[in-house]
Design a protein around this motif. Sequence first.
Motif, PDB file in Angstrom:
ATOM      1  N   GLN A   1     -78.019 112.711 117.976  1.00 39.41           N
ATOM      2  CA  GLN A   1     -76.605 112.461 117.737  1.00 39.41           C
ATOM      3  C   GLN A   1     -75.946 111.922 118.993  1.00 39.41           C
ATOM      4  N   VAL A   2     -75.064 110.977 118.782  1.00 40.84           N
ATOM      5  CA  VAL A   2     -74.255 110.444 119.875  1.00 40.84           C
ATOM      6  C   VAL A   2     -72.795 110.555 119.456  1.00 40.84           C
ATOM      7  N   GLN A   3     -72.011 111.151 120.308  1.00 37.94           N
ATOM      8  CA  GLN A   3     -70.578 111.225 120.070  1.00 37.94           C
ATOM      9  C   GLN A   3     -69.889 110.199 120.971  1.00 37.94           C
ATOM     10  N   LEU A   4     -68.936 109.476 120.374  1.00 38.15           N
ATOM     11  CA  LEU A   4     -68.227 108.420 121.088  1.00 38.15           C
ATOM     12  C   LEU A   4     -66.727 108.642 120.968  1.00 38.15           C
ATOM     13  N   GLU A   5     -66.041 108.465 122.061  1.00 40.80           N
ATOM     14  CA  GLU A   5     -64.591 108.632 122.060  1.00 40.80           C
ATOM     15  C   GLU A   5     -63.952 107.491 122.824  1.00 40.80           C
ATOM     16  N   GLU A   6     -63.191 106.673 122.097  1.00 39.28           N
ATOM     17  CA  GLU A   6     -62.499 105.545 122.718  1.00 39.28           C
ATOM     18  C   GLU A   6     -61.124 105.978 123.237  1.00 39.28           C
ATOM     19  N   SER A   7     -60.661 105.251 124.221  1.00 36.90           N
ATOM     20  CA  SER A   7     -59.302 105.434 124.728  1.00 36.90           C
ATOM     21  C   SER A   7     -58.857 104.138 125.379  1.00 36.90           C
ATOM     22  N   GLY A   8     -57.564 104.051 125.644  1.00 32.66           N
ATOM     23  CA  GLY A   8     -57.042 102.904 126.377  1.00 32.66           C
ATOM     24  C   GLY A   8     -56.287 101.889 125.560  1.00 32.66           C
ATOM     25  N   SER A  25     -71.534 110.967 124.599  1.00 31.56           N
ATOM     26  CA  SER A  25     -72.225 112.217 124.882  1.00 31.56           C
ATOM     27  C   SER A  25     -73.284 112.439 123.822  1.00 31.56           C
ATOM     28  N   GLY A  26     -74.240 113.290 124.161  1.00 31.18           N
ATOM     29  CA  GLY A  26     -75.249 113.676 123.192  1.00 31.18           C
ATOM     30  C   GLY A  26     -76.626 113.099 123.425  1.00 31.18           C
ATOM     31  N   ARG A  27     -76.698 111.995 124.156  1.00 26.78           N
ATOM     32  CA  ARG A  27     -77.989 111.397 124.475  1.00 26.78           C
ATOM     33  C   ARG A  27     -77.951 110.902 125.925  1.00 26.78           C
ATOM     34  N   THR A  28     -79.130 110.588 126.447  1.00 28.57           N
ATOM     35  CA  THR A  28     -79.198 110.015 127.790  1.00 28.57           C
ATOM     36  C   THR A  28     -78.521 108.651 127.779  1.00 28.57           C
ATOM     37  N   PHE A  29     -77.416 108.559 128.505  1.00 29.31           N
ATOM     38  CA  PHE A  29     -76.548 107.388 128.357  1.00 29.31           C
ATOM     39  C   PHE A  29     -77.246 106.100 128.749  1.00 29.31           C
ATOM     40  N   TYR A  95     -63.438  99.396 118.115  1.00 27.88           N
ATOM     41  CA  TYR A  95     -64.417 100.476 117.976  1.00 27.88           C
ATOM     42  C   TYR A  95     -65.546 100.303 118.983  1.00 27.88           C
ATOM     43  N   CYS A  96     -65.965 101.392 119.574  1.00 28.73           N
ATOM     44  CA  CYS A  96     -67.222 101.315 120.299  1.00 28.73           C
ATOM     45  C   CYS A  96     -68.330 101.855 119.402  1.00 28.73           C
ATOM     46  N   ALA A  97     -69.518 101.372 119.635  1.00 30.98           N
ATOM     47  CA  ALA A  97     -70.664 101.713 118.817  1.00 30.98           C
ATOM     48  C   ALA A  97     -71.888 101.846 119.700  1.00 30.98           C
ATOM     49  N   ALA A  98     -72.878 102.584 119.203  1.00 29.75           N
ATOM     50  CA  ALA A  98     -74.068 102.858 119.999  1.00 29.75           C
ATOM     51  C   ALA A  98     -75.342 102.640 119.206  1.00 29.75           C
ATOM     52  N   ASP A  99     -76.273 101.994 119.847  1.00 28.72           N
ATOM     53  CA  ASP A  99     -77.665 101.945 119.401  1.00 28.72           C
ATOM     54  C   ASP A  99     -78.404 102.897 120.331  1.00 28.72           C
ATOM     55  N   PRO A 100     -78.737 104.088 119.894  1.00 29.64           N
ATOM     56  CA  PRO A 100     -79.070 105.185 120.821  1.00 29.64           C
ATOM     57  C   PRO A 100     -80.317 104.972 121.667  1.00 29.64           C
ATOM     58  N   ASP A 101     -81.239 104.144 121.214  1.00 28.87           N
ATOM     59  CA  ASP A 101     -82.438 103.910 122.022  1.00 28.87           C
ATOM     60  C   ASP A 101     -82.706 102.432 122.241  1.00 28.87           C
ATOM     61  N   GLY A 102     -81.754 101.596 121.871  1.00 23.68           N
ATOM     62  CA  GLY A 102     -81.920 100.166 122.077  1.00 23.68           C
ATOM     63  C   GLY A 102     -82.941  99.515 121.161  1.00 23.68           C
ATOM     64  N   SER A 103     -83.327 100.202 120.111  1.00 26.48           N
ATOM     65  CA  SER A 103     -84.395  99.680 119.255  1.00 26.48           C
ATOM     66  C   SER A 103     -83.977  98.421 118.500  1.00 26.48           C
TER      67      SER A 103
END
Length: 129
Positions: A1-8, A25-29, A95-103
């Motif tokens: 799991q990856v938690q993302l929080e935008e601001s600004g 947070s939640g994974r090795t950034f 929105y920010c988004a994550a590909d947790p392992d770059g796959s």
Amino acid sequence: QVQLEESGGGLVQAGGSLRLSCLASGRTFRNIVMAWFRQAPGKEREFVLDISGSGGARHYPGSGKGRFTISRDNAKNTAYLQIDSLRPEDTAVYYCAADPDGSNWDAAGPRRPSLYSYWGQGTQVTVSS
């Protein structure tokens, strides 16, 4: 799991600048590919920019050519989107988004929401003319 929080986000006059932040947070950034998308009312979610885990690579083009700069600080688990010379047409939820392992980094075709597994709640950017 990856938690993302935008601001600004916020209200800014045309010609101004904003820097959006996304705290993960939640994974090795440093392993996470981070991306920014935006969605204007009545439009599809649109890819802006992304950045590799090391910060050394990005995908182009998105809507983020020229006036947009993506960066990251792996010590702070944070990705940034700098937007300069803001225009009213930049008004959108970002929105920010994550590909947790770059796959999905080498996936064929345009950068699209399905390549990113985790999403923040979005931050509103409104540009007045």
